[in-house]
Write a protein that holds these residues in place. Structure first.
Motif, PDB file in Angstrom:
ATOM      1  N   ASP A 110      21.597  51.220   9.253  1.00  0.00           N
ATOM      2  CA  ASP A 110      21.722  51.253  10.710  1.00  0.00           C
ATOM      3  C   ASP A 110      21.643  49.861  11.339  1.00  0.00           C
ATOM      4  N   GLY A 111      21.458  48.828  10.517  1.00  0.00           N
ATOM      5  CA  GLY A 111      21.399  47.459  11.018  1.00  0.00           C
ATOM      6  C   GLY A 111      20.016  47.001  11.423  1.00  0.00           C
ATOM      7  N   LYS A 112      19.031  47.891  11.340  1.00  0.00           N
ATOM      8  CA  LYS A 112      17.664  47.537  11.707  1.00  0.00           C
ATOM      9  C   LYS A 112      16.947  46.880  10.528  1.00  0.00           C
ATOM     10  N   ALA A 113      15.976  46.037  10.850  1.00  0.00           N
ATOM     11  CA  ALA A 113      15.220  45.328   9.821  1.00  0.00           C
ATOM     12  C   ALA A 113      14.393  46.297   8.979  1.00  0.00           C
ATOM     13  N   VAL A 114      14.386  46.056   7.663  1.00  0.00           N
ATOM     14  CA  VAL A 114      13.594  46.846   6.728  1.00  0.00           C
ATOM     15  C   VAL A 114      12.912  45.887   5.754  1.00  0.00           C
ATOM     16  N   LYS A 115      12.036  46.422   4.914  1.00  0.00           N
ATOM     17  CA  LYS A 115      11.411  45.621   3.874  1.00  0.00           C
ATOM     18  C   LYS A 115      12.305  45.613   2.642  1.00  0.00           C
ATOM     19  N   ALA A 116      12.168  44.580   1.847  1.00  0.00           N
ATOM     20  CA  ALA A 116      12.986  44.464   0.640  1.00  0.00           C
ATOM     21  C   ALA A 116      12.761  45.651  -0.291  1.00  0.00           C
ATOM     22  N   GLU A 117      11.534  46.075  -0.392  1.00  0.00           N
ATOM     23  CA  GLU A 117      11.198  47.194  -1.274  1.00  0.00           C
ATOM     24  C   GLU A 117      11.949  48.466  -0.892  1.00  0.00           C
ATOM     25  N   ASP A 118      12.249  48.621   0.392  1.00  0.00           N
ATOM     26  CA  ASP A 118      12.939  49.819   0.878  1.00  0.00           C
ATOM     27  C   ASP A 118      14.394  49.889   0.403  1.00  0.00           C
ATOM     28  N   LEU A 119      14.946  48.753  -0.018  1.00  0.00           N
ATOM     29  CA  LEU A 119      16.354  48.716  -0.410  1.00  0.00           C
ATOM     30  C   LEU A 119      16.569  48.915  -1.910  1.00  0.00           C
ATOM     31  N   VAL A 120      15.501  48.903  -2.696  1.00  0.00           N
ATOM     32  CA  VAL A 120      15.628  49.066  -4.140  1.00  0.00           C
ATOM     33  C   VAL A 120      16.186  50.455  -4.448  1.00  0.00           C
ATOM     34  N   GLY A 121      17.204  50.488  -5.308  1.00  0.00           N
ATOM     35  CA  GLY A 121      17.845  51.744  -5.682  1.00  0.00           C
ATOM     36  C   GLY A 121      18.983  52.142  -4.764  1.00  0.00           C
ATOM     37  N   LYS A 122      19.234  51.381  -3.732  1.00  0.00           N
ATOM     38  CA  LYS A 122      20.300  51.711  -2.783  1.00  0.00           C
ATOM     39  C   LYS A 122      21.489  50.785  -2.982  1.00  0.00           C
ATOM     40  N   ASP A 123      22.652  51.258  -2.521  1.00  0.00           N
ATOM     41  CA  ASP A 123      23.839  50.416  -2.526  1.00  0.00           C
ATOM     42  C   ASP A 123      23.720  49.404  -1.395  1.00  0.00           C
ATOM     43  N   VAL A 124      23.970  48.135  -1.724  1.00  0.00           N
ATOM     44  CA  VAL A 124      23.776  47.065  -0.753  1.00  0.00           C
ATOM     45  C   VAL A 124      24.940  46.082  -0.798  1.00  0.00           C
ATOM     46  N   LYS A 125      25.008  45.280   0.253  1.00  0.00           N
ATOM     47  CA  LYS A 125      25.909  44.130   0.313  1.00  0.00           C
ATOM     48  C   LYS A 125      25.013  42.909   0.438  1.00  0.00           C
ATOM     49  N   VAL A 126      25.151  41.964  -0.490  1.00  0.00           N
ATOM     50  CA  VAL A 126      24.307  40.772  -0.523  1.00  0.00           C
ATOM     51  C   VAL A 126      25.162  39.543  -0.252  1.00  0.00           C
ATOM     52  N   VAL A 127      24.775  38.774   0.751  1.00  0.00           N
ATOM     53  CA  VAL A 127      25.459  37.521   1.064  1.00  0.00           C
ATOM     54  C   VAL A 127      24.558  36.392   0.609  1.00  0.00           C
ATOM     55  N   SER A 128      25.110  35.484  -0.234  1.00  0.00           N
ATOM     56  CA  SER A 128      24.306  34.396  -0.779  1.00  0.00           C
ATOM     57  C   SER A 128      25.102  33.099  -0.816  1.00  0.00           C
ATOM     58  N   GLU A 129      24.365  32.024  -1.011  1.00  0.00           N
ATOM     59  CA  GLU A 129      24.956  30.695  -1.157  1.00  0.00           C
ATOM     60  C   GLU A 129      24.176  29.986  -2.252  1.00  0.00           C
ATOM     61  N   HIS A 130      24.876  29.604  -3.310  1.00  0.00           N
ATOM     62  CA  HIS A 130      24.242  28.951  -4.464  1.00  0.00           C
ATOM     63  C   HIS A 130      23.105  29.789  -5.032  1.00  0.00           C
ATOM     64  N   LYS A 131      23.324  31.098  -5.154  1.00  0.00           N
ATOM     65  CA  LYS A 131      22.360  32.059  -5.726  1.00  0.00           C
ATOM     66  C   LYS A 131      21.110  32.257  -4.866  1.00  0.00           C
ATOM     67  N   LYS A 132      21.111  31.764  -3.634  1.00  0.00           N
ATOM     68  CA  LYS A 132      20.011  31.989  -2.700  1.00  0.00           C
ATOM     69  C   LYS A 132      20.517  32.966  -1.629  1.00  0.00           C
ATOM     70  N   VAL A 133      19.768  34.049  -1.461  1.00  0.00           N
ATOM     71  CA  VAL A 133      20.216  35.161  -0.608  1.00  0.00           C
ATOM     72  C   VAL A 133      20.013  34.865   0.865  1.00  0.00           C
ATOM     73  N   ASP A 134      21.074  35.062   1.647  1.00  0.00           N
ATOM     74  CA  ASP A 134      20.993  34.947   3.104  1.00  0.00           C
ATOM     75  C   ASP A 134      20.620  36.295   3.707  1.00  0.00           C
ATOM     76  N   SER A 135      21.298  37.358   3.227  1.00  0.00           N
ATOM     77  CA  SER A 135      21.013  38.683   3.783  1.00  0.00           C
ATOM     78  C   SER A 135      21.327  39.774   2.760  1.00  0.00           C
ATOM     79  N   ILE A 136      20.590  40.888   2.912  1.00  0.00           N
ATOM     80  CA  ILE A 136      20.813  42.092   2.117  1.00  0.00           C
ATOM     81  C   ILE A 136      20.924  43.235   3.114  1.00  0.00           C
ATOM     82  N   THR A 137      22.041  43.954   3.069  1.00  0.00           N
ATOM     83  CA  THR A 137      22.270  45.050   3.991  1.00  0.00           C
ATOM     84  C   THR A 137      22.622  46.307   3.208  1.00  0.00           C
ATOM     85  N   ALA A 138      21.948  47.404   3.534  1.00  0.00           N
ATOM     86  CA  ALA A 138      22.247  48.686   2.879  1.00  0.00           C
ATOM     87  C   ALA A 138      23.632  49.161   3.309  1.00  0.00           C
ATOM     88  N   SER A 139      24.356  49.746   2.361  1.00  0.00           N
ATOM     89  CA  SER A 139      25.715  50.241   2.657  1.00  0.00           C
ATOM     90  C   SER A 139      25.675  51.654   3.175  1.00  0.00           C
TER      91      SER A 139
END
Length: 114
Positions: A85-114
């Motif tokens: 829904d675009g709202k902030a969550v904890k990283a632990e809440d996203l484990v096991g879910k389909d996500v889109k990860v945006v990174s630069e040089h293997k450092k994560v900028d954002s993780i969003t649930a699909s």
């Protein structure tokens, strides 16, 4: 002056007395410019898959990609975690879910649930 013509340009001797200094200066200049170019390339990579693991101690995540490969990435203090829904969550809440990860040089900028 008494019939003697003096040269107008000075005579330079030992022009190549220390070529090693020139070589080292060139190498140093190339190293600085190469590191600056790499540091600021700004290439963002987007990975989509299942967030299979999050390790809070090492600040690492593992994303299982659609082709079966795994991407191991590092989260930072500025990494944003968002639910579907675009709202902030904890990283632990996203484990096991389909996500889109945006990174630069293997450092994560954002993780969003699909």
């Amino acid at each position: 002056m008494n019939g003697i013509d003096l040269p107008l340009t000075p005579i330079v001797t030992n022009q190549n007395k220390d070529p090693m200094k020139k070589f080292l200066a060139l190498v140093a200049a190339l190293a600085v410019s190469a590191s600056a170019a790499y540091a600021g390339c700004g290439k963002k990579v987007t990975d989509a898959g299942n967030l299979s693991d999050y390790d809070a101690d090492t600040k690492a995540i593992v994303v299982k990609l659609a082709d079966g490969k795994k991407a191991k990435l590092e989260v930072t203090p500025t990494t944003e975690y968002k639910g579907a829904d675009g709202k902030a969550v904890k990283a632990e809440d996203l484990v096991g879910k389909d996500v889109k990860v945006v990174s630069e040089h293997k450092k994560v900028d954002s993780i969003t649930a699909s």
